[in-house]
Design an enzyme around this catalytic site. Structure first.
Site, short mmCIF file in Angstrom:
data_model
loop_
_atom_site.label_atom_id
_atom_site.label_comp_id
_atom_site.label_asym_id
_atom_site.label_seq_id
_atom_site.Cartn_x
_atom_site.Cartn_y
_atom_site.Cartn_z
N HIS A 109 19.74 30.49 -8.55
CA HIS A 109 20.04 31.83 -8.05
C HIS A 109 19.34 32.03 -6.71
O HIS A 109 18.16 31.75 -6.56
CB HIS A 109 19.58 32.91 -9.03
CG HIS A 109 19.95 34.29 -8.61
ND1 HIS A 109 21.21 34.82 -8.81
CD2 HIS A 109 19.24 35.26 -7.98
CE1 HIS A 109 21.27 36.05 -8.33
NE2 HIS A 109 20.08 36.35 -7.82
N SER A 110 20.09 32.51 -5.73
CA SER A 110 19.57 32.79 -4.39
C SER A 110 18.94 31.53 -3.79
O SER A 110 19.62 30.51 -3.67
CB SER A 110 18.58 33.96 -4.46
OG SER A 110 18.34 34.52 -3.19
N MET A 111 17.65 31.53 -3.46
CA MET A 111 17.03 30.31 -2.95
C MET A 111 17.23 29.15 -3.92
O MET A 111 17.39 27.99 -3.51
CB MET A 111 15.54 30.52 -2.72
CG MET A 111 14.82 29.28 -2.19
SD MET A 111 13.02 29.38 -2.19
CE MET A 111 12.66 28.93 -3.89
N ALA A 113 19.80 28.45 -5.70
CA ALA A 113 21.12 27.85 -5.52
C ALA A 113 21.10 26.87 -4.35
O ALA A 113 21.66 25.76 -4.43
CB ALA A 113 22.17 28.93 -5.29
N SER A 137 24.47 31.02 -7.65
CA SER A 137 24.48 32.43 -7.98
C SER A 137 23.71 33.22 -6.93
O SER A 137 22.60 32.83 -6.54
CB SER A 137 23.84 32.62 -9.37
OG SER A 137 23.67 33.98 -9.69
#
Length: 286
Positions: A109-111, A113, A137
């Site tokens: 998720h975010s970083m 990903a 994500s």
């Protein structure tokens, strides 16, 4: 961030074992075949506990392996990374050393990903098996990074940014005090993202699922859709309700259902149990 950690213990030296990256990982003994492993990478400032409870939601064919990054949780005494290349290289080393580069999928998720993508590329360069699936994500496509400078914000402004993105959860006072202790590692993680520059290379060949949310200013729908160029396999895009931290909010059940459904296509049924087969809920470490 809406996650709690245990109080810091006595000063510790930097863990040398690759198992430091995967808290709670234990050996899969006997003739028991390992199920599909889902390697889960947290967001900037996040901990492995972000993925607590995921294994129960994803079913018996999936083993969730959260990643513990330096500078937080059990690795609180270690300095955090501030650049993507050494972080992706060292996480790929740990996955290799722990024999986690087969029958696996990646979620971030975010970083997380972006890091999951870079690790998949690093493992491909080394000749390892590709992930069965990549889940990205709350993250813009890699070539769209580098347009923010949140790491340069004052402490007060950085707190407000996390608040506005939904990262303080249901009790902002408690979470805000916790965030204050995490500001250095959050700044290091933001530096990883903001100084990242995508290196052109062939797309991955694994199927990919992308998640975005309707109130996420960091990874709006078109920026997440741009992940389509990063795989020669299929890309399925789910647009959910929520803010940047939608994986911790009301959209979480829908996200987990989508992950479970996709992984069910890859997971093989478990063999019959024998007296020597370890229980599924027992701890496991490589």
């Amino acid at each position: 961030m809406p996650i709690t950690e245990r109080p810091p213990g006595p000063p510790a030296t930097t863990p040398r074992s690759p198992t430091a990256w995967f808290p709670g990982l234990t050996p899969e003994g006997g003739s028991h075949a390992a199920p599909l492993r889902l390697i889960c990478v947290p967001y900037a400032g996040g901990t492995a506990s972000v993925y607590r409870g995921w294994e129960a939601a994803l079913g018996t064919g999936v083993r969730v392996v959260p990643v513990a990054l330096p500078g937080r949780g059990l690795r609180l005494r270690e300095p955090p990374y501030s650049a993507m290349r050494p972080l992706a290289r060292d996480l790929a080393d740990a996955l290799t050393d722990c024999a986690l580069t087969h029958d696996y999928a990646l979620f971030g998720h975010s970083m997380g990903a972006l890091l999951a993508y870079e690790v998949a590329c690093e493992l491909r360069t080394r000749g390892h098996e590709a992930p069965r699936h990549l889940f990205v994500s709350g993250s813009a496509a890699p070539h769209l990074y580098g347009d923010r400078a949140d790491r340069t914000l004052s402490d007060a402004d950085l707190r407000w940014l996390v608040h506005d993105l939904g990262g303080l959860g249901d009790d902002p006072a408690v979470a805000g005090a916790y965030l204050d202790r995490r500001l250095p590692v959050l700044r290091a993680d933001l530096t990883v993202c903001e100084e990242y520059r995508w290196t052109p290379r062939p797309p991955l060949d694994c199927p990919t699922t992308a998640f975005s949310a309707d109130r996420d200013p960091v990874a709006p729908r078109p920026a997440v859709e741009a992940w389509r160029a990063y795989t020669t396999g299929s890309l399925l895009h789910h647009h959910l309700e929520g803010d940047h931290f939608f994986l911790n909010g009301p959209a979480r059940p829908a996200l987990l259902r989508a992950v479970r459904d996709e992984l069910a296509r890859h997971a093989e049924p478990e063999p019959p149990r024998t007296p020597d087969t370890p229980k599924r809920d027992s701890p496991w470490i490589c």
